[in-house]
Design a protein around this motif. Structure first.
Motif, short mmCIF file in Angstrom:
data_model
loop_
_atom_site.label_atom_id
_atom_site.label_comp_id
_atom_site.label_asym_id
_atom_site.label_seq_id
_atom_site.Cartn_x
_atom_site.Cartn_y
_atom_site.Cartn_z
N ASP A 41 -2.01 1.47 -3.38
CA ASP A 41 -1.86 1.55 -1.92
C ASP A 41 -2.96 0.77 -1.21
O ASP A 41 -2.72 0.11 -0.19
CB ASP A 41 -1.88 3.01 -1.46
CG ASP A 41 -0.66 3.78 -1.93
OD1 ASP A 41 0.35 3.13 -2.27
OD2 ASP A 41 -0.72 5.03 -1.95
N ASP A 42 -4.17 0.85 -1.76
CA ASP A 42 -5.30 0.13 -1.16
C ASP A 42 -5.07 -1.38 -1.23
O ASP A 42 -5.37 -2.11 -0.26
CB ASP A 42 -6.61 0.47 -1.88
CG ASP A 42 -7.07 1.90 -1.58
OD1 ASP A 42 -6.55 2.49 -0.61
OD2 ASP A 42 -7.92 2.41 -2.33
N ILE A 43 -4.54 -1.85 -2.36
CA ILE A 43 -4.26 -3.28 -2.49
C ILE A 43 -3.18 -3.70 -1.51
O ILE A 43 -3.29 -4.73 -0.83
CB ILE A 43 -3.85 -3.61 -3.94
CG1 ILE A 43 -5.04 -3.39 -4.89
CG2 ILE A 43 -3.34 -5.05 -4.04
CD1 ILE A 43 -4.69 -3.53 -6.36
N ALA A 44 -2.11 -2.89 -1.41
CA ALA A 44 -1.02 -3.20 -0.47
C ALA A 44 -1.54 -3.19 0.97
O ALA A 44 -1.18 -4.05 1.78
CB ALA A 44 0.11 -2.20 -0.64
N THR A 45 -2.38 -2.20 1.31
CA THR A 45 -2.95 -2.12 2.65
C THR A 45 -3.84 -3.34 2.94
O THR A 45 -3.79 -3.90 4.04
CB THR A 45 -3.77 -0.84 2.80
OG1 THR A 45 -2.93 0.30 2.59
CG2 THR A 45 -4.40 -0.75 4.19
N TYR A 46 -4.61 -3.73 1.93
CA TYR A 46 -5.49 -4.89 2.11
C TYR A 46 -4.66 -6.15 2.36
O TYR A 46 -4.99 -6.96 3.24
CB TYR A 46 -6.36 -5.08 0.87
CG TYR A 46 -7.26 -6.29 0.94
CD1 TYR A 46 -8.42 -6.27 1.70
CD2 TYR A 46 -6.95 -7.45 0.24
CE1 TYR A 46 -9.25 -7.39 1.78
CE2 TYR A 46 -7.76 -8.57 0.31
CZ TYR A 46 -8.91 -8.52 1.08
OH TYR A 46 -9.72 -9.63 1.16
N LYS A 47 -3.57 -6.30 1.57
CA LYS A 47 -2.70 -7.46 1.76
C LYS A 47 -2.13 -7.46 3.19
O LYS A 47 -2.12 -8.49 3.86
CB LYS A 47 -1.55 -7.43 0.76
CG LYS A 47 -1.93 -7.76 -0.67
CD LYS A 47 -0.70 -7.72 -1.57
CE LYS A 47 -1.04 -8.03 -3.01
NZ LYS A 47 0.15 -7.95 -3.89
N ARG A 48 -1.65 -6.30 3.61
CA ARG A 48 -1.04 -6.19 4.94
C ARG A 48 -2.07 -6.49 6.03
O ARG A 48 -1.80 -7.24 6.98
CB ARG A 48 -0.44 -4.80 5.13
CG ARG A 48 0.32 -4.64 6.43
CD ARG A 48 1.07 -3.32 6.48
NE ARG A 48 0.19 -2.17 6.34
CZ ARG A 48 0.10 -1.43 5.23
NH1 ARG A 48 0.84 -1.71 4.18
NH2 ARG A 48 -0.73 -0.40 5.18
N GLU A 49 -3.26 -5.89 5.90
CA GLU A 49 -4.30 -6.12 6.91
C GLU A 49 -4.76 -7.57 6.91
O GLU A 49 -5.02 -8.14 7.98
CB GLU A 49 -5.49 -5.18 6.64
CG GLU A 49 -5.17 -3.71 6.91
CD GLU A 49 -6.34 -2.80 6.57
OE1 GLU A 49 -7.30 -3.30 5.94
OE2 GLU A 49 -6.29 -1.61 6.94
N LEU A 50 -4.84 -8.17 5.71
CA LEU A 50 -5.25 -9.57 5.63
C LEU A 50 -4.23 -10.47 6.28
O LEU A 50 -4.58 -11.41 7.03
CB LEU A 50 -5.45 -9.96 4.15
CG LEU A 50 -5.97 -11.37 3.89
CD1 LEU A 50 -7.34 -11.57 4.50
CD2 LEU A 50 -6.03 -11.65 2.38
N MET A 51 -2.93 -10.20 6.04
CA MET A 51 -1.88 -11.00 6.66
C MET A 51 -1.86 -10.80 8.18
O MET A 51 -1.70 -11.76 8.94
CB MET A 51 -0.52 -10.63 6.06
CG MET A 51 -0.34 -11.07 4.61
SD MET A 51 -0.47 -12.85 4.39
CE MET A 51 1.04 -13.40 5.16
N ASP A 52 -2.04 -9.54 8.61
CA ASP A 52 -2.08 -9.27 10.05
C ASP A 52 -3.25 -9.99 10.71
O ASP A 52 -3.12 -10.58 11.80
CB ASP A 52 -2.17 -7.77 10.32
CG ASP A 52 -0.89 -7.03 9.97
OD1 ASP A 52 0.15 -7.70 9.82
OD2 ASP A 52 -0.94 -5.79 9.81
N GLU A 53 -4.40 -9.94 10.03
CA GLU A 53 -5.58 -10.61 10.55
C GLU A 53 -5.37 -12.12 10.61
O GLU A 53 -5.75 -12.79 11.59
CB GLU A 53 -6.78 -10.29 9.67
CG GLU A 53 -8.09 -10.94 10.08
CD GLU A 53 -9.22 -10.65 9.12
OE1 GLU A 53 -10.21 -11.40 9.14
OE2 GLU A 53 -9.12 -9.68 8.33
N THR A 54 -4.72 -12.66 9.56
CA THR A 54 -4.46 -14.10 9.53
C THR A 54 -3.47 -14.49 10.61
O THR A 54 -3.64 -15.52 11.28
CB THR A 54 -3.93 -14.50 8.14
OG1 THR A 54 -4.87 -14.10 7.14
CG2 THR A 54 -3.72 -16.00 8.07
#
Length: 443
Positions: A41-54
């Motif tokens: 879940d942490d990896i998925a959240t990180y991916k999502r947050e990274l994409m949102d930030e990008t």
């Protein structure tokens, strides 16, 4: 060896250790599952947050480029900017035919100037003279003046004589009424209204280009009302040249903008033609039929997003500059409606993938450390429990029972001098008490 034949101490140790192992296994297994699941879940959240930030970063970048285009447009290509640039000149130019009208009108009122003709005939003759004179005036190449009345009806037009005498209140292009820019009012009606109400003013609209009548371009005109004859005299300037220069300035600025690892901006129009791109071979090329390796018409998708939403994001495959190998890319876009431009920028997501991989390695390493710590903890607990149970069962069960067995054997051999120590009130203590009573009875 059957379980029932084992020593009590061994049975107790086995039961306790087995209970501990089962309990720890359930709790530890659940904890381990939760840890691994949480890591995912942490990896998925990180991916999502990274994409949102990008995505937000790209949106901010596109907004900055959009602001530059908008600023250039506002400073050089809007009606107000054109008025600022050409307004004084147009006003001075209109003074020429207007002065001619004033002089002709005033002269017609003097009978000596036109023999003894009636006033209306003298005025008609003056109007005809002014029309011919104004029709012949040219300036700055082939720019001209025209005259319409307050109806509006065309009185004189040097380049479109077919309009003379026609009602202009519903003047149309390809069946569609041509309106003054920024209004829903027909252009000549707006000229008549503005000049009658304020005496003069500016009107912006579309008009056939002087070098190509099939092409309609923006024109800014200045009109003035001559009340005695109810005439509206005007002249204008084609603003396509000013707009072309503004576009060129905006393109130069956007093309030179870079950020990150040679990431760039490009501009395409709503017909898919590339207007600005660091890859000069693409400039002017129509991209509507271009596909990425997956077969998607990505530029059609960009145009659709721009037209329906105004702005948005898109993921696709595109080669880096200097390479033919398509790479995954995330782009943000926004439409600039006055020029039908779509401003686009994007980044190749291989950098994002490397960040995600690094984050996965960090999380997986943390999970491994946690699992190892958990296993070591479980082993330590089991070993500690074993030693504790072994010590306690030996002290409070094995040794007292061993003494009881020894006393019973001595009694069986007829030794009534056996001394039985009563160590407690539990079952072993009760057995010791019973054996003590038995010794007393036998004695």
């Amino acid at each position: 060896m059957r379980f029932r034949n084992l020593k009590i101490k061994v049975k107790i140790i086995a039961i306790v250790i087995l209970g501990i192992l089962i309990s720890v296994g359930i709790v530890g297994g659940y904890s381990l599952y939760s840890t691994i699941s949480r890591a995912g879940d942490d990896i998925a959240t990180y991916k999502r947050e990274l994409m949102d930030e990008t995505r937000q970063k790209l949106k901010d970048l596109v907004d900055s480029a959009y602001t530059i285009v908008e600023k250039v447009y506002n400073q050089t290509a809007t009606s107000e900017a054109i008025k600022e640039q050409y307004g004084s000149e147009l006003k001075s130019l209109v003074d020429i035919p207007y002065t001619m009208m004033v002089k002709a009108h005033d002269g017609a009122k003097e009978p000596a100037s036109f023999s003894d003709k009636p006033l209306e005939d003298r005025m008609e003759s003056a109007r005809e003279t002014v029309k011919k004179a104004v029709a012949g005036i040219r300036y700055a190449g082939n720019n001209y003046f025209w005259i319409n009345d307050a109806h509006p009806k065309m009185i004189m037009h040097p380049t479109a004589p077919s309009l003379v005498g026609k009602d202009l209140s519903r003047y149309a292009k390809n069946g569609k009424v041509v309106t003054a820019e920024g209004t829903t009012t027909p252009m000549f009606v707006e000229m008549a209204r503005l000049s009658q109400e304020k005496g003069e003013g500016f009107v912006s609209y579309l008009w056939p280009a002087p070098d190509d009548a099939s092409k309609w371009v923006r024109k800014l005109s200045y009109v003035r009302y001559f009340k005695p004859w109810q005439w509206v005299v005007g002249t204008g300037v084609y603003v396509n040249q000013a707009e072309a220069e503004a576009k060129k300035n905006a393109i130069d600025v956007i093309t030179d903008m870079k950020y990150g690892k040679n990431d760039y901006f490009f501009i395409m129009d709503t017909d898919s033609a590339i207007t600005s791109h660091p890859n000069k071979s693409l400039v002017g090329k129509a991209m509507s039929d271009e596909k990425d390796p997956s077969g998607r018409y990505i530029f059609r998708e960009m145009i659709e997003i721009a037209k329906t939403k105004g702005e948005g994001h898109i993921e696709y495959m595109w080669p880096k500059i200097g390479s033919d190998k398509p790479e995954p890319k995330l782009a943000s876009l926004k439409i600039f409606k006055p020029w039908n431009w779509i401003v686009v920028t994007g980044i190749y997501v291989d950098d994002l993938h490397s960040k995600v991989v690094k984050k996965e390695e960090e999380i997986n390493a943390a999970v491994r450390h946690q699992v190892i710590f958990m296993i070591i903890t479980i082993i330590a607990l089991v070993v500690g429990a074993f030693l504790w149970v072994w010590f306690m069962s030996r002290k409070f069960i094995e040794l007292p029972l061993a003494k009881g067995v020894e006393a019973a054997n001595r009694l069986a051999e007829g030794d009534l001098n056996v001394k039985i120590d009563i160590l407690g009130k539990d079952e072993i203590g009760q057995l010791q008490t019973a054996m003590s009573h038995m010794v007393d009875s036998l004695t």
